[in-house]
Each structure stands twice: as structure tokens, then as C-alpha cells.
Design a protein around this motif. Structure first.
Motif, short mmCIF file in Angstrom:
data_model
loop_
_atom_site.label_atom_id
_atom_site.label_comp_id
_atom_site.label_asym_id
_atom_site.label_seq_id
_atom_site.Cartn_x
_atom_site.Cartn_y
_atom_site.Cartn_z
N UNK A 48 0.83 -1.20 0.00
CA UNK A 48 0.00 0.00 0.00
C UNK A 48 0.87 1.25 0.00
N UNK A 49 1.94 1.23 0.77
CA UNK A 49 2.85 2.38 0.79
C UNK A 49 3.50 2.60 -0.56
N UNK A 50 3.91 1.51 -1.19
CA UNK A 50 4.53 1.63 -2.51
C UNK A 50 3.54 2.22 -3.50
N UNK A 51 2.30 1.73 -3.49
CA UNK A 51 1.28 2.25 -4.40
C UNK A 51 0.99 3.72 -4.10
N UNK A 52 0.90 4.06 -2.83
CA UNK A 52 0.66 5.45 -2.45
C UNK A 52 1.79 6.36 -2.87
N UNK A 53 3.02 5.90 -2.68
CA UNK A 53 4.17 6.70 -3.11
C UNK A 53 4.17 6.89 -4.62
N UNK A 54 3.83 5.84 -5.34
CA UNK A 54 3.78 5.94 -6.80
C UNK A 54 2.70 6.91 -7.23
N UNK A 55 1.54 6.84 -6.61
CA UNK A 55 0.44 7.75 -6.95
C UNK A 55 0.80 9.19 -6.63
N UNK A 56 1.40 9.39 -5.46
CA UNK A 56 1.79 10.75 -5.07
C UNK A 56 2.86 11.29 -6.01
N UNK A 57 3.79 10.44 -6.39
CA UNK A 57 4.82 10.86 -7.34
C UNK A 57 4.19 11.24 -8.67
N UNK A 58 3.22 10.46 -9.12
CA UNK A 58 2.54 10.76 -10.38
C UNK A 58 1.83 12.11 -10.29
#
Length: 131
Positions: free
Chosen positions: A109-119
Motif C-alpha cells: 500500500x505504501x509503494x502504491x501510495x508513493x507511486x500515486x503521489x509521485x505521479x
């Protein structure tokens, strides 16, 4: 020096060499055991990566929050409330189940959240450059 004294010296020197060799062997065995501890090494690496991802996610979240205007944040809160009010109960239950699974295993979940925030940050910067 007599023959017996020389022999005692030779025996003592041999014993000292054997003791040094044992110490070196013990150190080598310890180093090999550390290298062979794959589970321990994997756990250490996992903890290191998890920490790095959490720190990156926190930095990204702060950057997004710092650069999001207050009216946009307020609109997001209003939208979230409206969505919650109009969401059917079975969908809410499924979302709650997914949330609890995310809390049980936060890494993906953290990885997905970081990816979304980066996007989000990348898109905002591109839009800002286009003017």
C-alpha cells in the motif's frame, strides 16, 4: 640451552601457532555463518527498504500537501464526504475490508501510495511548465 629447553620452546611455539590458527578459524567460521544467514540478511534488507519507502512516501505526501492550494483541499474533503454518502453499503464493506488488509500489510500500500503521489507531483509540474 639444553635439548629439553629447546624442545619445550618448540612445543610452546607450536601450541601458540595452533591457538592462533584456531582463533582465525573461529573468525572465519563466524563470517561464513553470517553470510549463510540468508533469512536474517533478507529481513535486514526488507527493513531497510521498508524504511526507505516510508520516508519517500512521507516526503512525497508532504510535498503534495504543501503544494496543494487550500481551496483544492477543501473541495477534496467535500467530494470525499459526498462520495461516502452516496456509496452503497456493500461497496463500503468491501472498501473497509481492503483497508484492513492494507493495515495488516502496509508495504504494498505504501509503494502504491508513493507511486500515486509521485505521479501527482509529476503531472502538476508538467502543467506548471506549460503555463
Amino acid at each position: 640451552m639444553t635439548g629439553g629447553e629447546k624442545e619445550n620452546e618448540t612445543v610452546a611455539a607450536a601450541r601458540a601457532r595452533v591457538e592462533q590458527a584456531r582463533e582465525r578459524l573461529g573468525e572465519t567460521v563466524g563470517q561464513l555463518a553470517d553470510k549463510a544467514d540468508l533469512k536474517g540478511r533478507a529481513q535486514e534488507k526488507t527493513a531497510e527498504i521498508t524504511t526507505n519507502v516510508q520516508q519517500a512516501a512521507a516526503r512525497t505526501a508532504h510535498a503534495v500537501q504543501d503544494h496543494t492550494p487550500e481551496p483544492v483541499r477543501e473541495a477534496a474533503v467535500r467530494t470525499a464526504h459526498a462520495v461516502q454518502e452516496h456509496t452503497p453499503e456493500p461497496v463500503r464493506q468491501a472498501a473497509a475490508k481492503a483497508a484492513s488488509a492494507g493495515r495488516a500489510r502496509p508495504g504494498p500500500l505504501l509503494v502504491a501510495g508513493a507511486a500515486a503521489a509521485t505521479a501527482v507531483v509529476v503531472v502538476r509540474r508538467r502543467r506548471a511548465r506549460k503555463g
